[in-house]
Design a protein around this motif. Structure first.
Motif, PDB file in Angstrom:
ATOM      1  N   SER A  22       0.821  -1.206   0.000  1.00 39.46           N
ATOM      2  CA  SER A  22       0.000   0.000   0.000  1.00 39.46           C
ATOM      3  C   SER A  22       0.859   1.262   0.000  1.00 39.46           C
ATOM      4  CB  SER A  22      -0.931  -0.004   1.217  1.00 39.46           C
ATOM      5  OG  SER A  22      -1.685   1.184   1.264  1.00 39.46           O
ATOM      6  N   ILE A  23       1.930   1.251   0.768  1.00 37.65           N
ATOM      7  CA  ILE A  23       2.855   2.387   0.800  1.00 37.65           C
ATOM      8  C   ILE A  23       3.538   2.532  -0.558  1.00 37.65           C
ATOM      9  CG2 ILE A  23       4.970   3.282   1.851  1.00 37.65           C
ATOM     10  CD1 ILE A  23       4.044   1.812   4.446  1.00 37.65           C
ATOM     11  N   PHE A  24       3.960   1.422  -1.143  1.00 33.91           N
ATOM     12  CA  PHE A  24       4.556   1.424  -2.482  1.00 33.91           C
ATOM     13  C   PHE A  24       3.565   2.023  -3.487  1.00 33.91           C
ATOM     14  CE2 PHE A  24       5.430  -1.691  -6.211  1.00 33.91           C
ATOM     15  CZ  PHE A  24       6.113  -0.723  -6.937  1.00 33.91           C
ATOM     16  N   ALA A  25       2.310   1.605  -3.415  1.00 31.43           N
ATOM     17  CA  ALA A  25       1.286   2.103  -4.338  1.00 31.43           C
ATOM     18  C   ALA A  25       1.110   3.609  -4.190  1.00 31.43           C
ATOM     19  CB  ALA A  25      -0.033   1.379  -4.083  1.00 31.43           C
ATOM     20  N   HIS A  26       1.085   4.083  -2.970  1.00 34.36           N
ATOM     21  CA  HIS A  26       0.948   5.525  -2.727  1.00 34.36           C
ATOM     22  C   HIS A  26       2.112   6.291  -3.347  1.00 34.36           C
ATOM     23  CE1 HIS A  26       0.091   9.290  -0.698  1.00 34.36           C
ATOM     24  NE2 HIS A  26       1.342   9.294  -0.305  1.00 34.36           N
ATOM     25  N   ASN A  27       3.321   5.802  -3.127  1.00 35.34           N
ATOM     26  CA  ASN A  27       4.502   6.481  -3.667  1.00 35.34           C
ATOM     27  C   ASN A  27       4.571   6.386  -5.191  1.00 35.34           C
ATOM     28  OD1 ASN A  27       5.555   7.461  -1.227  1.00 35.34           O
ATOM     29  ND2 ASN A  27       6.413   5.464  -0.761  1.00 35.34           N
ATOM     30  N   ALA A  28       4.179   5.269  -5.753  1.00 33.53           N
ATOM     31  CA  ALA A  28       4.169   5.119  -7.208  1.00 33.53           C
ATOM     32  C   ALA A  28       3.171   6.089  -7.835  1.00 33.53           C
ATOM     33  CB  ALA A  28       3.844   3.680  -7.591  1.00 33.53           C
ATOM     34  N   ALA A  29       2.061   6.319  -7.162  1.00 28.58           N
ATOM     35  CA  ALA A  29       1.066   7.264  -7.673  1.00 28.58           C
ATOM     36  C   ALA A  29       1.630   8.681  -7.753  1.00 28.58           C
ATOM     37  CB  ALA A  29      -0.177   7.237  -6.796  1.00 28.58           C
ATOM     38  N   LEU A  30       2.586   8.994  -6.897  1.00 28.83           N
ATOM     39  CA  LEU A  30       3.221  10.315  -6.896  1.00 28.83           C
ATOM     40  C   LEU A  30       4.381  10.403  -7.884  1.00 28.83           C
ATOM     41  CD1 LEU A  30       3.300  10.916  -3.031  1.00 28.83           C
ATOM     42  CD2 LEU A  30       1.628  11.796  -4.690  1.00 28.83           C
ATOM     43  N   ASP A  31       4.793   9.271  -8.422  1.00 30.66           N
ATOM     44  CA  ASP A  31       5.940   9.187  -9.324  1.00 30.66           C
ATOM     45  C   ASP A  31       5.470   9.389 -10.772  1.00 30.66           C
ATOM     46  OD1 ASP A  31       8.140   8.514 -10.859  1.00 30.66           O
ATOM     47  OD2 ASP A  31       8.490   6.584  -9.876  1.00 30.66           O
ATOM     48  N   HIS A  32       5.668  10.589 -11.289  1.00 31.06           N
ATOM     49  CA  HIS A  32       5.168  10.923 -12.618  1.00 31.06           C
ATOM     50  C   HIS A  32       5.889  10.181 -13.737  1.00 31.06           C
ATOM     51  CE1 HIS A  32       2.559  13.925 -10.928  1.00 31.06           C
ATOM     52  NE2 HIS A  32       3.577  14.424 -10.258  1.00 31.06           N
ATOM     53  N   ALA A  33       7.054   9.633 -13.464  1.00 30.60           N
ATOM     54  CA  ALA A  33       7.821   8.936 -14.497  1.00 30.60           C
ATOM     55  C   ALA A  33       7.598   7.420 -14.477  1.00 30.60           C
ATOM     56  CB  ALA A  33       9.311   9.234 -14.333  1.00 30.60           C
TER      57      ALA A  33
END
Length: 72
Positions: A22-33
């Motif tokens: 879930s934390i990975f998913a949250h951070n990936a959502a913020l990763d525009h690249a």
């Protein structure tokens, strides 16, 4: 046609900060690249290994990838 890994990963976001996926998913959502259209394990792995400082361990990705495959 199966959804991209990124699209699946977004469904794993939650307020449960104890779940590493879930934390990975949250951070990936913020990763525009992030490779948003990819369904390719090796392409995503290479991206994460080279650029995703927010991922504490590739084991988290492997767990998320297995969930993605199980969901297909």
């Amino acid at each position: 046609m199966q959804d991209s890994f990124y699209h699946y990963l977004l469904t794993q976001r939650s307020d449960d900060q104890a779940d590493l996926v879930s934390i990975f998913a949250h951070n990936a959502a913020l990763d525009h690249a992030f490779p948003k259209q990819s369904q390719n394990y090796h392409e995503i792995t290479e991206y994460l290994e080279l650029t995703a400082g927010y991922l504490p361990s590739m084991d988290v990705f492997d767990d998320a990838w297995q969930r993605y495959l199980d969901n297909c």
